[in-house]
Design a protein around this motif. Structure first.
Motif, PDB file in Angstrom:
ATOM      1  N   ARG A 138       6.105   6.319  -5.092  1.00 53.07           N
ATOM      2  CA  ARG A 138       6.893   7.556  -5.174  1.00 53.07           C
ATOM      3  C   ARG A 138       7.854   7.705  -3.997  1.00 53.07           C
ATOM      4  NH1 ARG A 138       1.987  11.617  -6.322  1.00 53.07           N
ATOM      5  NH2 ARG A 138       1.079  10.167  -4.801  1.00 53.07           N
ATOM      6  N   TYR A 139       7.518   7.067  -2.847  1.00 52.27           N
ATOM      7  CA  TYR A 139       8.452   7.126  -1.725  1.00 52.27           C
ATOM      8  C   TYR A 139       9.785   6.502  -2.114  1.00 52.27           C
ATOM      9  CZ  TYR A 139       4.902   8.635   1.624  1.00 52.27           C
ATOM     10  OH  TYR A 139       3.971   9.360   2.309  1.00 52.27           O
ATOM     11  N   ARG A 173       0.811  -1.226   0.000  1.00 57.18           N
ATOM     12  CA  ARG A 173       0.000   0.000   0.000  1.00 57.18           C
ATOM     13  C   ARG A 173       0.845   1.278   0.000  1.00 57.18           C
ATOM     14  NH1 ARG A 173      -3.444  -2.816   3.725  1.00 57.18           N
ATOM     15  NH2 ARG A 173      -2.400  -1.773   5.466  1.00 57.18           N
ATOM     16  N   GLU A 183       7.342   3.912   6.665  1.00 54.70           N
ATOM     17  CA  GLU A 183       6.002   4.302   6.222  1.00 54.70           C
ATOM     18  C   GLU A 183       4.969   3.203   6.500  1.00 54.70           C
ATOM     19  OE1 GLU A 183       5.029   7.227   5.105  1.00 54.70           O
ATOM     20  OE2 GLU A 183       7.080   7.931   5.501  1.00 54.70           O
ATOM     21  N   ASP A 199       2.987   4.145  -1.353  1.00 53.79           N
ATOM     22  CA  ASP A 199       3.090   4.798  -2.663  1.00 53.79           C
ATOM     23  C   ASP A 199       4.490   4.587  -3.241  1.00 53.79           C
ATOM     24  OD1 ASP A 199       3.142   6.574  -4.839  1.00 53.79           O
ATOM     25  OD2 ASP A 199       1.647   7.861  -3.867  1.00 53.79           O
TER      26      ASP A 199
END
Length: 231
Positions: free
Chosen positions: A129-130, A125, A151, A127
């Protein structure tokens, strides 16, 4: 109705007075369940993290296998472990059968898929982009993994709490591999089954109330982590 009321009141009295037998059984349950949860977390979190963060041939098969193991009956796991640690098994010389270690081994196998699957879900889950941002800023693969792990921390904590909730109420493995020895391998669930067979319900009701209280606490903590994970 009087029978139920009398049993409930007597059970509450046992809890209020911290009955030695009640405390002993709860202590064994917590010791075994916490040990198995810790070991399953040490194995399941890296496994779920590795499957979630990496792309490799057969990944879908591994995910399907983990999801399938979630539904594996406890009696099957108990029989599997029994075949290895019984006197005729390849690990029979270790004398593990009917010991807390045997229960822990069985419970670890029971909740390992729970921890791995929930961790995998939490990692999935996050993202993408992290990861891309971290790598763009010059982070190494290890540092990027730490960013993703941070995260997903609430989801991973929820996985561990859910696993503990699964083993604390488990009975099949504890009964078949532990043997229900008083003061040694007798857990809350096996003691409740024994008291039921004897027709003595007071201790069973008291243990049931303690077990329900622990389950309620586990669910409150689980909802807390899941709520933070969604935020």
């Amino acid at each position: 109705m009087n029978f139920f009321t009398d049993s409930l009141l007597s059970a509450l009295t046992l809890m209020r007075d911290f009955d030695p037998e009640l405390v002993e059984i709860v202590g064994v349950s917590l010791k075994v369940s916490l040990s198995s949860t810790l070991l399953a977390a040490c194995l399941g979190i890296p496994l779920g993290f590795a499957v979630g963060i990496r792309e490799f041939p057969g990944k879908r098969t591994v995910v399907t296998l983990l999801n399938t193991l979630l539904a594996l009956p406890t009696v099957v796991i108990a029989l599997f472990v029994y075949s290895f640690i019984s006197r005729r098994g390849i690990l029979g010389a270790l004398d593990l059968l009917y010991t807390p270690k045997a229960i822990i081994i069985g419970q670890v196998l029971l909740i390992l898929p729970v921890v791995a699957t929930f961790t995998l879900s939490a990692i999935s889950r996050i993202d993408a982009r992290y990861r891309q941002t971290a790598m763009t800023l010059g982070a190494t693969r290890f540092q990027t993994a730490l960013v993703i792990l941070r995260e997903a921390r609430f989801g991973i904590m929820a996985a561990v709490v859910a696993a503990f909730g699964r083993v604390i109420s488990e009975i099949g493995i504890s009964m078949m591999l532990g043997g229900n020895a008083r003061g040694f391998t007798r857990t809350m669930t096996t003691a409740m089954a024994l008291e039921y067979d004897k027709g003595e319900f007071v201790l069973a009701v008291a243990l049931g109330l303690v077990l329900m209280s622990i389950s309620l606490l586990v669910n409150v903590i689980l909802n807390l982590f899941q709520g933070r994970g969604r935020n």
